[in-house]
Design a protein around this motif. Sequence first.
Motif, PDB file in Angstrom:
ATOM      1  N   ALA A   1      43.989   5.708  46.616  1.00 55.03           N
ATOM      2  CA  ALA A   1      44.219   6.843  47.093  1.00 55.03           C
ATOM      3  C   ALA A   1      45.745   7.254  46.746  1.00 55.03           C
ATOM      4  O   ALA A   1      45.907   8.273  46.487  1.00 55.03           O
ATOM      5  CB  ALA A   1      43.981   6.667  48.486  1.00 55.03           C
ATOM      6  N   THR A   2      46.689   6.107  46.984  1.00 53.67           N
ATOM      7  CA  THR A   2      47.799   6.262  46.532  1.00 53.67           C
ATOM      8  C   THR A   2      48.143   6.843  45.041  1.00 53.67           C
ATOM      9  O   THR A   2      48.793   7.765  44.700  1.00 53.67           O
ATOM     10  CB  THR A   2      48.505   4.986  46.755  1.00 53.67           C
ATOM     11  OG1 THR A   2      48.519   4.664  48.092  1.00 53.67           O
ATOM     12  CG2 THR A   2      50.131   5.093  46.369  1.00 53.67           C
ATOM     13  N   LEU A   3      47.195   6.118  43.855  1.00 47.98           N
ATOM     14  CA  LEU A   3      47.213   6.580  42.708  1.00 47.98           C
ATOM     15  C   LEU A   3      46.798   8.197  42.382  1.00 47.98           C
ATOM     16  O   LEU A   3      47.723   8.648  41.696  1.00 47.98           O
ATOM     17  CB  LEU A   3      46.373   5.647  41.825  1.00 47.98           C
ATOM     18  CG  LEU A   3      46.514   5.851  40.410  1.00 47.98           C
ATOM     19  CD1 LEU A   3      47.936   5.328  39.940  1.00 47.98           C
ATOM     20  CD2 LEU A   3      45.394   4.695  39.727  1.00 47.98           C
ATOM     21  N   THR A   4      45.951   8.665  43.313  1.00 46.30           N
ATOM     22  CA  THR A   4      45.583  10.022  42.846  1.00 46.30           C
ATOM     23  C   THR A   4      46.518  10.816  43.441  1.00 46.30           C
ATOM     24  O   THR A   4      46.869  11.899  42.965  1.00 46.30           O
ATOM     25  CB  THR A   4      43.977  10.387  43.623  1.00 46.30           C
ATOM     26  OG1 THR A   4      44.199   9.860  45.145  1.00 46.30           O
ATOM     27  CG2 THR A   4      43.177   9.697  42.998  1.00 46.30           C
ATOM     28  N   ILE A   5      47.576  10.514  44.457  1.00 49.97           N
ATOM     29  CA  ILE A   5      48.452  11.204  45.063  1.00 49.97           C
ATOM     30  C   ILE A   5      49.648  11.328  44.084  1.00 49.97           C
ATOM     31  O   ILE A   5      50.178  12.142  43.843  1.00 49.97           O
ATOM     32  CB  ILE A   5      49.010  10.632  46.176  1.00 49.97           C
ATOM     33  CG1 ILE A   5      48.009  10.898  47.571  1.00 49.97           C
ATOM     34  CG2 ILE A   5      50.365  11.112  46.913  1.00 49.97           C
ATOM     35  CD1 ILE A   5      48.317  10.167  48.739  1.00 49.97           C
ATOM     36  N   LEU A   6      50.032  10.011  43.521  1.00 48.79           N
ATOM     37  CA  LEU A   6      51.085   9.919  42.320  1.00 48.79           C
ATOM     38  C   LEU A   6      50.585  10.730  41.180  1.00 48.79           C
ATOM     39  O   LEU A   6      51.588  11.476  40.467  1.00 48.79           O
ATOM     40  CB  LEU A   6      51.372   8.654  42.073  1.00 48.79           C
ATOM     41  CG  LEU A   6      52.025   7.897  43.273  1.00 48.79           C
ATOM     42  CD1 LEU A   6      52.102   6.464  42.834  1.00 48.79           C
ATOM     43  CD2 LEU A   6      53.316   8.539  43.660  1.00 48.79           C
ATOM     44  N   VAL A   7      49.482  10.667  40.716  1.00 51.76           N
ATOM     45  CA  VAL A   7      49.240  11.367  39.336  1.00 51.76           C
ATOM     46  C   VAL A   7      48.515  12.854  39.385  1.00 51.76           C
ATOM     47  O   VAL A   7      48.503  13.288  38.473  1.00 51.76           O
ATOM     48  CB  VAL A   7      47.639  10.314  38.860  1.00 51.76           C
ATOM     49  CG1 VAL A   7      47.580  10.926  37.366  1.00 51.76           C
ATOM     50  CG2 VAL A   7      48.538   9.152  38.484  1.00 51.76           C
TER      51      VAL A   7
ATOM     52  N   VAL B   1      43.147  -2.605  40.777  1.00 51.20           N
ATOM     53  CA  VAL B   1      42.205  -3.328  40.031  1.00 51.20           C
ATOM     54  C   VAL B   1      42.458  -4.800  40.452  1.00 51.20           C
ATOM     55  O   VAL B   1      41.043  -5.422  40.508  1.00 51.20           O
ATOM     56  CB  VAL B   1      42.580  -3.235  38.694  1.00 51.20           C
ATOM     57  CG1 VAL B   1      41.505  -4.181  37.589  1.00 51.20           C
ATOM     58  CG2 VAL B   1      42.362  -1.986  38.023  1.00 51.20           C
ATOM     59  N   ILE B   2      43.467  -5.311  40.959  1.00 50.70           N
ATOM     60  CA  ILE B   2      43.584  -6.772  41.130  1.00 50.70           C
ATOM     61  C   ILE B   2      42.953  -7.138  42.443  1.00 50.70           C
ATOM     62  O   ILE B   2      42.711  -8.266  42.632  1.00 50.70           O
ATOM     63  CB  ILE B   2      44.985  -7.257  40.575  1.00 50.70           C
ATOM     64  CG1 ILE B   2      45.061  -7.002  39.228  1.00 50.70           C
ATOM     65  CG2 ILE B   2      45.194  -8.683  41.093  1.00 50.70           C
ATOM     66  CD1 ILE B   2      46.436  -7.303  38.891  1.00 50.70           C
ATOM     67  N   SER B   3      43.397  -6.302  43.314  1.00 48.65           N
ATOM     68  CA  SER B   3      43.224  -6.735  44.850  1.00 48.65           C
ATOM     69  C   SER B   3      41.571  -6.899  45.168  1.00 48.65           C
ATOM     70  O   SER B   3      40.794  -6.589  44.692  1.00 48.65           O
ATOM     71  CB  SER B   3      43.585  -5.321  45.756  1.00 48.65           C
ATOM     72  OG  SER B   3      44.889  -5.154  45.740  1.00 48.65           O
ATOM     73  N   ARG B   4      41.674  -8.044  45.876  1.00 48.12           N
ATOM     74  CA  ARG B   4      40.300  -8.532  46.360  1.00 48.12           C
ATOM     75  C   ARG B   4      39.923  -7.788  47.370  1.00 48.12           C
ATOM     76  O   ARG B   4      38.419  -8.070  47.818  1.00 48.12           O
ATOM     77  CB  ARG B   4      40.611  -9.971  46.812  1.00 48.12           C
ATOM     78  CG  ARG B   4      40.968 -10.990  45.633  1.00 48.12           C
ATOM     79  CD  ARG B   4      41.047 -12.332  46.158  1.00 48.12           C
ATOM     80  NE  ARG B   4      41.166 -13.180  44.880  1.00 48.12           N
ATOM     81  CZ  ARG B   4      41.163 -14.547  45.003  1.00 48.12           C
ATOM     82  NH1 ARG B   4      40.868 -15.210  45.968  1.00 48.12           N
ATOM     83  NH2 ARG B   4      41.490 -15.334  43.896  1.00 48.12           N
TER      84      ARG B   4
ATOM     85  N   ARG C   1      42.168  -2.431  50.434  1.00 49.49           N
ATOM     86  CA  ARG C   1      43.536  -2.464  49.824  1.00 49.49           C
ATOM     87  C   ARG C   1      43.251  -1.729  48.387  1.00 49.49           C
ATOM     88  O   ARG C   1      43.951  -0.928  47.953  1.00 49.49           O
ATOM     89  CB  ARG C   1      44.086  -3.648  49.367  1.00 49.49           C
ATOM     90  CG  ARG C   1      44.588  -4.482  50.602  1.00 49.49           C
ATOM     91  CD  ARG C   1      45.544  -5.644  50.303  1.00 49.49           C
ATOM     92  NE  ARG C   1      45.932  -6.116  51.690  1.00 49.49           N
ATOM     93  CZ  ARG C   1      47.009  -6.817  51.777  1.00 49.49           C
ATOM     94  NH1 ARG C   1      47.601  -7.124  50.453  1.00 49.49           N
ATOM     95  NH2 ARG C   1      47.504  -7.533  52.567  1.00 49.49           N
ATOM     96  N   ARG C   2      42.078  -2.185  47.766  1.00 49.07           N
ATOM     97  CA  ARG C   2      41.695  -1.264  46.443  1.00 49.07           C
ATOM     98  C   ARG C   2      41.569   0.273  46.843  1.00 49.07           C
ATOM     99  O   ARG C   2      42.037   1.075  46.179  1.00 49.07           O
ATOM    100  CB  ARG C   2      40.529  -1.775  46.054  1.00 49.07           C
ATOM    101  CG  ARG C   2      40.594  -3.353  45.296  1.00 49.07           C
ATOM    102  CD  ARG C   2      39.400  -3.253  44.174  1.00 49.07           C
ATOM    103  NE  ARG C   2      38.169  -3.520  44.969  1.00 49.07           N
ATOM    104  CZ  ARG C   2      37.556  -4.512  45.329  1.00 49.07           C
ATOM    105  NH1 ARG C   2      38.214  -5.758  45.261  1.00 49.07           N
ATOM    106  NH2 ARG C   2      36.581  -4.413  45.911  1.00 49.07           N
TER     107      ARG C   2
END
Length: 59
Positions: A47-53, A34-37, A41-42
Amino acid sequence: MSVLLSVLHDATTLTAATGLAYATAIFAVAASSVISRSPERRRDARATLTILVRRRGQR
């Protein structure tokens, strides 16, 4: 019997610590998505979040 209680206590503590570490990792990745400009990176953070969740059994 006290050895069994000690082992159960240690297992509970380890489980709680692992869960807290996992929740912290999820929070950090979600915040960076959410924070990355930078859009790259967002996108990588999402993509990393979908892998973790990702839930097992859903395909």
